[in-house]
Design a protein around this motif. Structure first.
Motif, mmCIF file in Angstrom:
data_model
loop_
_atom_site.group_PDB
_atom_site.id
_atom_site.type_symbol
_atom_site.label_atom_id
_atom_site.label_comp_id
_atom_site.label_asym_id
_atom_site.label_seq_id
_atom_site.Cartn_x
_atom_site.Cartn_y
_atom_site.Cartn_z
ATOM 1 N N ARG A 1 68.394 85.402 40.343
ATOM 2 C CA ARG A 1 69.156 85.631 41.568
ATOM 3 C C ARG A 1 68.969 87.081 42.021
ATOM 4 O O ARG A 1 68.567 87.945 41.257
ATOM 5 C CB ARG A 1 70.643 85.345 41.344
ATOM 6 N N ASP A 2 69.294 87.338 43.274
ATOM 7 C CA ASP A 2 69.236 88.698 43.792
ATOM 8 C C ASP A 2 70.330 89.549 43.169
ATOM 9 O O ASP A 2 71.364 89.038 42.728
ATOM 10 C CB ASP A 2 69.381 88.696 45.311
ATOM 11 N N ALA A 3 70.121 90.865 43.154
ATOM 12 C CA ALA A 3 71.055 91.794 42.517
ATOM 13 C C ALA A 3 72.480 91.651 43.058
ATOM 14 O O ALA A 3 73.442 91.726 42.290
ATOM 15 C CB ALA A 3 70.561 93.226 42.680
ATOM 16 N N ALA A 4 72.632 91.432 44.353
ATOM 17 C CA ALA A 4 73.979 91.300 44.933
ATOM 18 C C ALA A 4 74.700 90.073 44.390
ATOM 19 O O ALA A 4 75.912 90.116 44.145
ATOM 20 C CB ALA A 4 73.887 91.219 46.455
ATOM 21 N N GLU A 5 73.971 88.988 44.158
ATOM 22 C CA GLU A 5 74.582 87.779 43.594
ATOM 23 C C GLU A 5 75.051 88.040 42.163
ATOM 24 O O GLU A 5 76.153 87.644 41.777
ATOM 25 C CB GLU A 5 73.576 86.630 43.579
ATOM 26 N N VAL A 6 74.217 88.684 41.384
ATOM 27 C CA VAL A 6 74.538 88.974 39.987
ATOM 28 C C VAL A 6 75.735 89.916 39.916
ATOM 29 O O VAL A 6 76.645 89.722 39.094
ATOM 30 C CB VAL A 6 73.318 89.559 39.249
ATOM 31 N N LYS A 7 75.767 90.898 40.785
ATOM 32 C CA LYS A 7 76.885 91.853 40.793
ATOM 33 C C LYS A 7 78.200 91.158 41.121
ATOM 34 O O LYS A 7 79.238 91.465 40.545
ATOM 35 C CB LYS A 7 76.605 92.970 41.794
ATOM 36 N N THR A 8 78.148 90.192 42.016
ATOM 37 C CA THR A 8 79.360 89.482 42.441
ATOM 38 C C THR A 8 79.918 88.577 41.354
ATOM 39 O O THR A 8 81.137 88.536 41.140
ATOM 40 C CB THR A 8 79.066 88.636 43.705
ATOM 41 N N THR A 9 79.053 87.856 40.654
ATOM 42 C CA THR A 9 79.524 86.836 39.707
ATOM 43 C C THR A 9 79.373 87.206 38.247
ATOM 44 O O THR A 9 79.913 86.534 37.383
ATOM 45 C CB THR A 9 78.757 85.520 39.914
ATOM 46 N N GLY A 10 78.595 88.244 37.945
ATOM 47 C CA GLY A 10 78.236 88.534 36.571
ATOM 48 C C GLY A 10 77.016 87.721 36.193
ATOM 49 O O GLY A 10 76.417 87.041 37.035
ATOM 50 N N LYS A 11 76.646 87.796 34.917
ATOM 51 C CA LYS A 11 75.467 87.067 34.446
ATOM 52 C C LYS A 11 75.722 86.524 33.056
ATOM 53 O O LYS A 11 76.680 86.919 32.394
ATOM 54 C CB LYS A 11 74.231 87.965 34.450
ATOM 55 N N ALA A 12 74.883 85.618 32.631
ATOM 56 C CA ALA A 12 74.998 85.073 31.277
ATOM 57 C C ALA A 12 74.868 86.225 30.282
ATOM 58 O O ALA A 12 74.043 87.125 30.463
ATOM 59 C CB ALA A 12 73.903 84.039 31.032
ATOM 60 N N LYS A 13 75.693 86.197 29.269
ATOM 61 C CA LYS A 13 75.668 87.273 28.279
ATOM 62 C C LYS A 13 74.264 87.412 27.690
ATOM 63 O O LYS A 13 73.674 86.445 27.220
ATOM 64 C CB LYS A 13 76.668 86.994 27.152
ATOM 65 N N GLY A 14 73.736 88.624 27.763
ATOM 66 C CA GLY A 14 72.421 88.916 27.215
ATOM 67 C C GLY A 14 71.254 88.565 28.118
ATOM 68 O O GLY A 14 70.105 88.805 27.771
ATOM 69 N N ALA A 15 71.540 88.007 29.294
ATOM 70 C CA ALA A 15 70.462 87.585 30.192
ATOM 71 C C ALA A 15 69.744 88.779 30.794
ATOM 72 O O ALA A 15 70.326 89.837 31.020
ATOM 73 C CB ALA A 15 71.015 86.704 31.310
ATOM 74 N N LEU A 16 68.482 88.576 31.079
ATOM 75 C CA LEU A 16 67.687 89.537 31.821
ATOM 76 C C LEU A 16 67.750 89.130 33.286
ATOM 77 O O LEU A 16 67.411 87.993 33.628
ATOM 78 C CB LEU A 16 66.237 89.524 31.327
ATOM 79 N N ALA A 17 68.197 90.027 34.149
ATOM 80 C CA ALA A 17 68.266 89.746 35.582
ATOM 81 C C ALA A 17 67.058 90.380 36.264
ATOM 82 O O ALA A 17 66.898 91.596 36.259
ATOM 83 C CB ALA A 17 69.566 90.285 36.170
ATOM 84 N N VAL A 18 66.206 89.526 36.822
ATOM 85 C CA VAL A 18 65.030 89.965 37.576
ATOM 86 C C VAL A 18 64.990 89.107 38.832
ATOM 87 O O VAL A 18 64.829 87.889 38.737
ATOM 88 C CB VAL A 18 63.723 89.764 36.774
#
Length: 126
Positions: A39-56
């Motif tokens: 997902r885009d950075a703004a989406e990840v910032k809004t909802t968080g991410k799976a623990k330990g996930a790499l966000a790209v």
């Protein structure tokens, strides 16, 4: 010949197996698994991410996954199982197909971040 997004998604979904949130949560406990959030950075910032996930974000995937690129991220390892998700599964399917073309053999599509959350997966700030 013109290709539609529906045809692209059908091909990607045929190439990358879809797994359930419960399967993803169980697999994530293994050290040879990478959870990848495209997902885009703004989406990840809004909802968080799976623990330990790499966000790209999907737009940078090839540049981070290619070991020959100066922007390569060492967390990408062709020996790992890669579980990809986005918001609903479409970007994840396309990203999975791209990774398979780049030599990543064990790639799976979780679908959406909501599937991770619904399965009880831990979430951390994005």
């Amino acid at each position: 010949m013109t290709v539609t997004v529906q045809a692209m998604l059908a091909a990607a979904n045929a190439a990358v197996p879809r797994i359930s949130g419960l399967e993803a949560v169980a697999l994530a406990e293994r050290p040879d698994v990478l959870i990848l959030d495209v997902r885009d950075a703004a989406e990840v910032k809004t909802t968080g991410k799976a623990k330990g996930a790499l966000a790209v974000s999907r737009g940078l995937l090839e540049f981070r996954a290619d070991p020959e690129a100066p922007t390569h991220d060492a967390q990408f390892d062709r020996a790992k199982t890669i579980i990809i998700h986005c918001a609903s599964g479409g970007r994840a399917a396309l990203a999975g197909q791209t990774l398979k073309a780049m030599g990543y053999n064990d790639v799976r599509n979780l679908g959406g971040f909501k599937d991770w959350v619904a399965a009880g997966g831990e979430v951390e700030p994005g």
